[in-house]
Design an enzyme around this catalytic site. Structure first.
Site, short mmCIF file in Angstrom:
data_model
loop_
_atom_site.label_atom_id
_atom_site.label_comp_id
_atom_site.label_asym_id
_atom_site.label_seq_id
_atom_site.Cartn_x
_atom_site.Cartn_y
_atom_site.Cartn_z
N GLY A 356 0.84 -1.27 0.00
CA GLY A 356 -0.12 -0.35 -0.11
C GLY A 356 0.82 1.28 0.13
N TRP A 359 2.24 1.55 -3.44
CA TRP A 359 1.19 2.11 -4.36
C TRP A 359 1.21 3.65 -4.40
CZ3 TRP A 359 -2.99 5.56 -3.58
CH2 TRP A 359 -3.77 5.56 -4.70
N HIS A 360 1.53 4.17 -3.31
CA HIS A 360 1.64 5.71 -3.38
C HIS A 360 2.82 6.23 -3.95
CE1 HIS A 360 -1.48 4.98 -0.11
NE2 HIS A 360 -1.79 6.39 -0.02
N GLY A 361 3.95 5.77 -4.33
CA GLY A 361 5.01 6.24 -5.07
C GLY A 361 6.24 5.20 -4.85
N PHE A 571 -0.36 10.18 -7.96
CA PHE A 571 -0.60 8.57 -7.48
C PHE A 571 -1.33 7.97 -8.35
CE2 PHE A 571 -0.07 10.70 -3.05
CZ PHE A 571 1.28 10.60 -3.10
#
Length: 571
Positions: A356, A359-361, A571
């Site tokens: 997770g 996923w953001h970066g 994102f």
């Protein structure tokens, strides 16, 4: 107007200009939406025509926001639609699985190429002592086909690619698991994937929540119109006043060069950023919900006052709910969830939080941020199972350990740990003594307030790694972000000059007043928020429009020439 001027006018409308993207804080978006809504009002009773029109309006919106990357959005639509069809038509489970795997893999490969190419290449080069260079083949093909001039040595990240990719993946998996039936019409499916309000920053919309709405008759009561208008105004106020003003006038300055500011300013920048990122992201969601509602479509709730959370697990049930539930349903549960014992559940939870974060970066800072949140959830689970006496012993032991480390190896991080554990130990000790001598008197509200405070501080400190990894060139994100985080820790955990605190509070008084006001509004009980939202919706239309004029005028006073884009666009 002569022919040349007319040509130039239409060229400006239908060409992509990265200086004027269609984002909610730009005047151009509201002109676009006014035209879309006007045409929508003429055809809303004809469902197929309405959906088709909104499909092409959404594609135009993404084109004006992201240029030729609209082709990736179309690829995701085609991949999702035909994968769903083939899965549904196949009789053998093995064949269904093949089509599901192909559909999911195509989406993940596109996502990984554009979002994680630098991350994986950097990891490979570091691991094997190589010097591989990034080549953007899509840029080369685009230059050959269209005569564009994209830099082949740099991969640009398409806005919102994570959102529409995850949305398509959830559809393919749900069709495979028979949780939803495939959409018959590619125009309807395309509309579901591309619908412009949530397209570039969420929420992630599930097929079983949205697709049934495609076939419903349009209906918008006066109350619904008022609530939609409220959400739009509420989102704009959050974005421009709470988020952008705090960012431009305080938080961004500190994060850009932490060593120029005091430890107090660095600490307050962390807390301010927590409000900034919430107001920015939830502001986008509020506007998206309001715009969609005006057209008769309802998007899922994405935030539930996350800074009212009493522990890290509770925070992730309130923050970016559409992503949290997506990760739970399509990653945590398939990994085994909590079905194979506590140890396996904790491992699955940590994997989910790490991915997770990723996923953001595409930066190790985001992985660290996800890992810290996972650690927070895991430690709270252990903490919850302890008796009060054991909690005192546990926190006291860690407190003493930090003191010893700080004496032997003086370091800002150990000093911060000493202060943090000292605060926790003091709070637990006071609660233990109170319960021992005043068993009959309840202090549940104080316990809750204390838990909310500790959770907010913990989440804010994890954001140190989140913020320093954002808005950076992927090729240099890891080094720059780590240096920024290291500098902020050094300042916060270093020696403070307490004589400067009052002058700082006065210098940034407007920022701190806005911060305090934003947190107070955030912490208001839900019933009060529902009350003023409903009462706004019940006002006469002319009064609502007066409110619109006043709010727009107020927002204009806070608007600057370089308004930051929404944080979650990256994102």
């Amino acid at each position: 107007m002569n022919i040349e001027n007319l040509k130039l006018f239409f060229y400006n409308i239908f060409s992509f200009d990265e200086k004027y993207p269609l984002q909610f804080t730009q005047f151009y978006f509201w002109v676009f939406f006014a035209l879309v809504f006007a045409l929508f009002s003429l055809i809303h009773s004809k469902k197929l025509l309405r959906n088709t029109f909104l499909l092409f309006a959404s594609l135009f919106f993404y084109y004006k926001t992201c240029g030729l990357f609209v082709s990736l959005l179309l690829l995701s639509v085609l991949c999702g639609f035909f994968s769903g069809k083939m899965i549904y038509r196949s009789e053998k489970k093995s064949v269904k699985k093949v089509f599901a795997t192909i559909g999911v893999s195509i989406n993940l490969l596109v996502l990984c190429y554009f979002k994680y190419a630098y991350f994986f290449t950097d990891a490979y080069n570091s691991l094997f002592d190589k010097n591989l260079q990034i080549v953007n083949y899509f840029a080369i093909w685009a230059n050959d086909l269209t005569g564009s001039h994209f830099d082949p040595s740099k991969i640009l990240l398409p806005v919102g690619i994570s959102f529409f990719t995850f949305q398509t993946i959830s559809y393919i998996v749900d069709v495979y698991k028979r949780k939803t039936t495939p959409v018959d019409n590619i125009l309807d499916f395309g509309f579901y994937v591309t619908f412009f309000p949530p397209l570039v920053a969420g929420p992630i919309v599930r097929a079983n929540e949205f697709i049934p709405q495609l076939h419903k008759k349009f209906f918008l009561s006066k109350r619904q119109f008022g609530i939609a208008l409220f959400w739009i105004l509420n989102g704009l106020l959050k974005k421009i006043i709470l988020s952008d003003y705090i960012a431009l006038n305080f938080a961004d300055r500190v994060f850009e060069n932490p060593m120029l500011f005091t430890g107090f300013e660095n600490l307050m920048a962390l807390f301010a950023y927590s409000l900034q990122v919430y107001a920015d992201f939830s502001g986008y969601t509020d506007i998206a919900i309001g715009v969609a509602m005006l057209m008769g479509f309802y998007l899922p709730v994405n935030f539930n006052s996350p800074y009212k959370a009493v522990n890290p697990g509770d925070f992730w049930k309130r923050w970016h709910i559409s992503l949290s539930t997506w990760l739970k349903d399509y990653l945590y549960i398939p990994l085994g969830g909590n079905r194979k014992g506590k140890t396996r559940a904790n491992i699955n939870m940590m994997i989910t939080m790490l991915l997770g974060g990723l996923w953001h970066g595409a930066s190790w800072n985001f992985v660290i941020w996800g890992g810290l949140n996972g650690m927070g959830i895991w430690i709270h689970k252990i903490w919850k199972g302890m008796q009060n006496a054991r909690r005192i012993w546990f926190s006291g032991t860690i407190f003493v350990l930090f003191i010893i480390l700080n004496i032997i190896y003086p370091a800002p991080l150990f000093y911060i740990g000493t202060i943090w554990m000292g605060v926790i130990l003091l709070g637990i000790s006071i609660a233990f003594i109170y319960r021992t001598y005043f068993k009959k008197e309840s202090i549940s509200w104080l316990n809750k307030a204390w838990s909310i405070f500790l959770t907010f501080v913990f989440i804010s400190f994890t954001r140190l790694f989140f913020r320093t990894g954002s808005n950076l060139d992927p090729s240099e994100a890891n080094t720059t972000a780590w240096n920024t985080a290291d500098s902020m820790i050094a300042r916060i955990g270093g020696k403070w000059d307490t004589d400067t605190i009052l002058p700082i509070l006065y210098e940034y008084r407007i920022v701190f007043l806005i911060f305090a006001f934003g947190m107070i509004i955030h912490w208001l009980p839900l019933r009060y928020k529902k009350w003023y939202r409903l009462n706004f919706a019940l006002l006469p239309i002319w009064v609502q429009w007066i409110c619109v004029v006043v709010i727009v005028f107020t927002l204009y006073q806070f608007t600057s020439a370089d308004l930051p884009p929404f944080i979650y666009f990256q994102f």
